[in-house]
Design a protein around this motif. Structure first.
Motif, mmCIF file in Angstrom:
data_model
loop_
_atom_site.group_PDB
_atom_site.id
_atom_site.type_symbol
_atom_site.label_atom_id
_atom_site.label_comp_id
_atom_site.label_asym_id
_atom_site.label_seq_id
_atom_site.Cartn_x
_atom_site.Cartn_y
_atom_site.Cartn_z
ATOM 1 N N VAL A 15 -14.907 14.975 -35.382
ATOM 2 C CA VAL A 15 -14.335 16.176 -34.886
ATOM 3 C C VAL A 15 -14.294 16.860 -33.959
ATOM 4 O O VAL A 15 -13.134 17.128 -34.027
ATOM 5 N N ARG A 16 -14.617 16.443 -32.910
ATOM 6 C CA ARG A 16 -13.849 16.707 -31.561
ATOM 7 C C ARG A 16 -12.686 16.656 -30.850
ATOM 8 O O ARG A 16 -12.374 16.512 -30.426
ATOM 9 N N GLU A 17 -12.578 14.895 -31.651
ATOM 10 C CA GLU A 17 -11.369 14.201 -31.362
ATOM 11 C C GLU A 17 -10.097 15.243 -32.383
ATOM 12 O O GLU A 17 -8.736 15.300 -31.437
ATOM 13 N N LEU A 18 -11.061 14.891 -33.760
ATOM 14 C CA LEU A 18 -9.570 16.113 -34.510
ATOM 15 C C LEU A 18 -8.537 17.305 -33.395
ATOM 16 O O LEU A 18 -7.790 17.673 -33.466
ATOM 17 N N LEU A 19 -9.914 17.900 -32.141
ATOM 18 C CA LEU A 19 -9.913 19.284 -32.270
ATOM 19 C C LEU A 19 -9.247 18.851 -31.124
ATOM 20 O O LEU A 19 -7.486 19.802 -30.794
ATOM 21 N N ALA A 20 -9.161 17.960 -30.220
ATOM 22 C CA ALA A 20 -8.221 18.212 -29.406
ATOM 23 C C ALA A 20 -7.075 17.853 -29.345
ATOM 24 O O ALA A 20 -6.339 17.338 -28.456
ATOM 25 N N GLN A 21 -7.267 16.910 -30.239
ATOM 26 C CA GLN A 21 -5.492 16.633 -30.875
ATOM 27 C C GLN A 21 -5.072 17.774 -31.425
ATOM 28 O O GLN A 21 -3.393 17.319 -32.281
ATOM 29 N N GLY A 22 -5.202 18.412 -31.462
ATOM 30 C CA GLY A 22 -4.579 19.955 -32.116
ATOM 31 C C GLY A 22 -4.350 20.437 -33.557
ATOM 32 O O GLY A 22 -3.950 20.583 -34.195
ATOM 33 N N MET A 23 -5.245 19.180 -34.467
ATOM 34 C CA MET A 23 -5.582 19.333 -35.945
ATOM 35 C C MET A 23 -6.268 20.416 -36.298
ATOM 36 O O MET A 23 -7.217 20.761 -35.848
ATOM 37 N N LEU B 19 -10.402 6.803 -33.601
ATOM 38 C CA LEU B 19 -9.717 7.990 -34.610
ATOM 39 C C LEU B 19 -8.716 8.788 -32.852
ATOM 40 O O LEU B 19 -7.538 8.908 -34.010
ATOM 41 N N ARG B 20 -8.734 8.346 -31.505
ATOM 42 C CA ARG B 20 -8.545 9.142 -30.937
ATOM 43 C C ARG B 20 -6.729 8.217 -30.959
ATOM 44 O O ARG B 20 -6.060 8.783 -30.308
ATOM 45 N N ARG B 21 -7.000 6.891 -31.402
ATOM 46 C CA ARG B 21 -5.332 6.185 -31.033
ATOM 47 C C ARG B 21 -4.593 5.403 -31.867
ATOM 48 O O ARG B 21 -3.608 5.730 -32.093
ATOM 49 N N SER B 22 -5.611 6.203 -33.344
ATOM 50 C CA SER B 22 -4.296 5.854 -34.346
ATOM 51 C C SER B 22 -3.917 7.534 -35.394
ATOM 52 O O SER B 22 -3.241 7.331 -35.880
ATOM 53 N N LEU B 23 -4.881 8.458 -34.498
ATOM 54 C CA LEU B 23 -4.605 10.034 -35.133
ATOM 55 C C LEU B 23 -2.799 10.227 -34.937
ATOM 56 O O LEU B 23 -1.919 10.312 -35.971
ATOM 57 N N PRO B 24 -2.290 9.762 -33.499
ATOM 58 C CA PRO B 24 -0.895 10.239 -33.958
ATOM 59 C C PRO B 24 -0.056 9.032 -35.158
ATOM 60 O O PRO B 24 1.214 9.943 -35.338
ATOM 61 N N ALA B 25 0.032 7.895 -35.243
ATOM 62 C CA ALA B 25 0.561 7.358 -35.696
ATOM 63 C C ALA B 25 0.966 8.156 -37.313
ATOM 64 O O ALA B 25 1.258 7.609 -37.802
ATOM 65 N N LEU B 26 -1.149 8.192 -37.582
ATOM 66 C CA LEU B 26 -1.332 8.678 -38.871
ATOM 67 C C LEU B 26 -0.041 10.085 -39.177
ATOM 68 O O LEU B 26 0.060 10.380 -40.050
ATOM 69 N N VAL B 27 -0.897 11.516 -38.163
ATOM 70 C CA VAL B 27 0.273 12.070 -37.649
ATOM 71 C C VAL B 27 1.738 11.960 -38.284
ATOM 72 O O VAL B 27 2.561 12.922 -39.216
ATOM 73 N N ALA B 28 2.504 11.184 -37.828
ATOM 74 C CA ALA B 28 3.644 10.547 -38.036
ATOM 75 C C ALA B 28 4.314 10.068 -38.714
ATOM 76 O O ALA B 28 5.352 9.281 -39.104
ATOM 77 N N GLY B 29 3.256 9.068 -39.520
ATOM 78 C CA GLY B 29 3.773 8.586 -41.011
ATOM 79 C C GLY B 29 3.740 7.429 -40.758
ATOM 80 O O GLY B 29 4.107 6.589 -41.458
ATOM 81 N N ASN B 30 3.753 6.800 -39.385
ATOM 82 C CA ASN B 30 3.464 4.875 -39.292
ATOM 83 C C ASN B 30 2.804 4.378 -39.621
ATOM 84 O O ASN B 30 2.324 3.518 -38.791
#
Length: 307
Positions: free
Chosen positions: A16-24, A173-184
């Motif tokens: 949860v902390r990582e989601l918040l750190a990445q602006g989710m 999660l830190r390294r996966s979230l940007p690709a999830l958001v980008a859809g790739n």
């Protein structure tokens, strides 16, 4: 991007902390009310969420039409489950636009199901890890996005491995979230035939079976060591908690065919069926540590048969 989140335990806090750190944005977060009978070795998802002004709910059953309706109203792009203890109905999996994902504490497809860290230690595994995967109705079976391994050292306890897994989950999660958001983000189908599934564990499962080898007993002890319920045995009417052991360099002193407990040189030992012995570093009765010097009469310093 918005996410409905289900989270608990240390993995929940870190993710949860990582989601918040990445602006989710998290419009709705579900967690569990802490059990006063459970040792709270992990951080509080509720406290973290409240500190960030998030809406936090702790329903006994999140799978009602009312709660699923709240999820729909939150208009999420993603649904994340981070060590949440209830299975989510398939209706939940259809709520997010971009997918529902779970963080599991093993290297999937191995050790699907409950208590993956404890089972990995019990089975003598030298490695485990954290896996982020898409959710299906079948538990821990959806396509894998990413995973990271951690070593299980010979004497690591479940707490030590759990903390390693939580750190690995945060990194995944830190390294996966940007690709999830980008859809790739990648999504690799799991071969469940190459894996394994295990059920939940209960305090009674900590009973030691002395028909096992010294290593098997040692793995059980460290898999359930405090803050978890702990391993135990019964000798002369005494229930003994065996909380910390080491496989000793010296062989069994007495008979390997008849496992036994004894004291020598101010320490406790247990001879095991494979001819090896365990050094028992922590032994307790009713929560009080027992040494050879303060042992009750029932634990006289002669070899005591172990069943």
């Amino acid at each position: 991007m918005r996410a409905v989140v289900f989270a608990y335990s240390e993995v929940g806090v870190r993710c949860v902390r990582e989601l918040l750190a990445q602006g989710m944005e998290i419009p709705l977060l579900f967690t569990h009310a802490d059990d006063p009978g459970e040792s709270q070795w992990f951080g509080s998802v509720r406290q973290l969420a409240e500190a960030h002004g998030l809406r936090v709910e702790t329903p006994e059953n999140p799978n009602t039409p009312e709660w699923i309706g709240e999820g729909v109203a939150a208009n999420p792009d993603f649904l994340f489950s981070f060590y949440y203890r209830y299975m989510l109905d398939k209706a939940w999996l259809a709520v997010p636009r971009c997918g529902a994902l779970n963080m599991h504490g093993s290297l999937l497809p191995k050790f699907r199901g409950r208590a993956p860290v404890h089972w990995a230690i019990l089975k003598g595994e030298p490695v485990t890890g954290a896996s982020l995967h898409y959710m299906l109705e079948k538990p821990d079976a959806g396509a894998l996005v990413d995973q990271q391994s951690v070593a299980i050292l010979e004497n690591d306890s479940a707490l030590e491995v759990s903390l390693k897994v939580a750190e690995a989950a945060e990194e995944v999660l830190r390294r996966s979230l940007p690709a999830l958001v980008a859809g790739n983000a990648p999504a690799r189908t799991l071969d469940l035939r190459a894996g394994s599934y295990f059920g939940r564990r209960r305090p009674e499962d900590g009973r030691i079976d002395w028909r096992g080898t010294a290593r098997t007993v040692h793995d059980l002890v460290r898999a359930v060591a405090p803050p978890f319920p702990g391993a135990f045995t019964e000798v002369n009417g005494c229930r003994l908690a065996i909380l910390k052991t080491r496989v000793d360099a010296q062989p069994a002193k007495y008979s390997a065919q008849a496992p036994c407990l004894y004291a020598a040189d101010g320490e406790w030992y247990a001879d095991c069926v494979d001819g090896k012995r365990l050094r028992i570093l922590e032994l307790a009765i009713d929560g009080e540590r027992v040494t050879p010097d303060n042992a009750p009469p029932a634990l006289a310093h002669r070899p005591l048969a172990l069943a």
